[in-house]
Design an enzyme around this catalytic site. Structure first.
Site, PDB file in Angstrom:
ATOM      1  N   HIS A 103       0.840  -1.202   0.000  1.00  0.00           N
ATOM      2  CA  HIS A 103       0.000   0.000   0.000  1.00  0.00           C
ATOM      3  C   HIS A 103       0.869   1.243   0.000  1.00  0.00           C
ATOM      4  CE1 HIS A 103       0.611  -1.291   4.191  1.00  0.00           C
ATOM      5  NE2 HIS A 103       0.624  -0.007   4.511  1.00  0.00           N
ATOM      6  N   HIS A 105       0.643   5.183   1.153  1.00  0.00           N
ATOM      7  CA  HIS A 105      -0.087   6.183   1.924  1.00  0.00           C
ATOM      8  C   HIS A 105      -0.065   7.492   1.136  1.00  0.00           C
ATOM      9  CE1 HIS A 105       0.112   4.009   5.915  1.00  0.00           C
ATOM     10  NE2 HIS A 105       1.135   3.442   5.302  1.00  0.00           N
TER      11      HIS A 105
HETATM   12  P1  AMP Z   1       1.772   0.352   7.436  1.00  0.00           P
HETATM   13  O1  AMP Z   1       1.622  -1.123   7.191  1.00  0.00           O
HETATM   14  O2  AMP Z   1       2.656   0.670   8.597  1.00  0.00           O
HETATM   15  O3  AMP Z   1       2.168   1.108   6.200  1.00  0.00           O
HETATM   16  O4  AMP Z   1       0.371   0.952   7.866  1.00  0.00           O
HETATM   17  C1  AMP Z   1      -0.863   0.309   7.772  1.00  0.00           C
HETATM   18  C2  AMP Z   1      -1.926   1.369   7.801  1.00  0.00           C
HETATM   19  O5  AMP Z   1      -3.183   0.713   7.673  1.00  0.00           O
HETATM   20  C3  AMP Z   1      -2.004   2.228   9.066  1.00  0.00           C
HETATM   21  O6  AMP Z   1      -1.890   3.599   8.698  1.00  0.00           O
HETATM   22  C4  AMP Z   1      -3.368   1.903   9.650  1.00  0.00           C
HETATM   23  O7  AMP Z   1      -3.980   3.021  10.242  1.00  0.00           O
HETATM   24  C5  AMP Z   1      -4.122   1.424   8.437  1.00  0.00           C
HETATM   25  N1  AMP Z   1      -5.216   0.512   8.686  1.00  0.00           N
HETATM   26  C6  AMP Z   1      -5.194  -0.598   9.461  1.00  0.00           C
HETATM   27  N2  AMP Z   1      -6.387  -1.222   9.421  1.00  0.00           N
HETATM   28  C7  AMP Z   1      -7.175  -0.506   8.588  1.00  0.00           C
HETATM   29  C8  AMP Z   1      -8.518  -0.642   8.121  1.00  0.00           C
HETATM   30  N3  AMP Z   1      -9.300  -1.647   8.515  1.00  0.00           N
HETATM   31  N4  AMP Z   1      -8.999   0.290   7.266  1.00  0.00           N
HETATM   32  C9  AMP Z   1      -8.217   1.317   6.868  1.00  0.00           C
HETATM   33  N5  AMP Z   1      -6.940   1.498   7.259  1.00  0.00           N
HETATM   34  C10 AMP Z   1      -6.430   0.604   8.105  1.00  0.00           C
END
Ligand code: AMP
Length: 142
Positions: A103, A105
């Site tokens: 993903h 951001h």
């Molecule tokens: P990272 O893997 O560190 O890049 O971040 C994962 C991101 O996913 C974080 O910013 C979380 O806030 C976000 N996140 C986790 N669960 C959900 C969800 N169910 N819906 C939307 N965002 C999510």
């Protein structure tokens, strides 16, 4: 490299097993609001292809994905009235990754305003719904 885990939370979102505030969807890509936004309008853009992160993603999938990241970045900046955009992408735990489906951001940014540190507080669902609607409208007008 660790194999792709089909039970990660974004795979569940892709399968419709848990909800999200959808911003954009096509046959290759899904974009939705981050539930713990580090800035207003914080979106996540993911491929439908099962990549664990940047390191195992098919280059052709990645090429299509980054084009959608650009579109979401433009739309989110415009929809939220931001001054700029920060992109983040974390690969593997050592790189800061917590959800193991690739993903990007997309974080709208304002001059002189810091991002929330991680973990940011969980957003109000109504706020995310309203921001997603604005971003969808901006995408339609691009
Ligand atoms: P990272 O893997 O560190 O890049 O971040 C994962 C991101 O996913 C974080 O910013 C979380 O806030 C976000 N996140 C986790 N669960 C959900 C969800 N169910 N819906 C939307 N965002 C999510």
């Amino acid at each position: 490299m660790t194999p792709y885990d089909t039970q990660n939370i974004f795979a569940k979102i892709l399968r419709g097993e848990i909800p999200c505030h959808r911003v954009h969807e096509d046959d290759q890509t899904l974009a939705f609001m981050d539930i713990m936004p580090r800035a207003p309008g914080h979106c996540l853009v993911i491929p439908k292809w099962p990549a664990r992160n940047l390191l195992d993603c098919d280059p052709d999938v990645l090429a299509g994905l980054i084009v959608q990241v650009q579109r979401i970045a433009k739309a989110a900046k415009q929809a939220l009235g931001a001054d700029g955009v920060t992109l983040q992408q974390f690969s593997e735990s050592a790189g800061g990754q917590e959800v193991f489906h690739l993903h990007f951001h997309v974080l709208p940014r304002w001059d002189g305003v810091m991002m929330h540190r991680h973990p940011a507080p969980k957003a109000e669902m109504q706020t995310l719904a309203e921001q997603a609607e604005k971003i969808r409208a901006a995408l339609a007008a691009l």
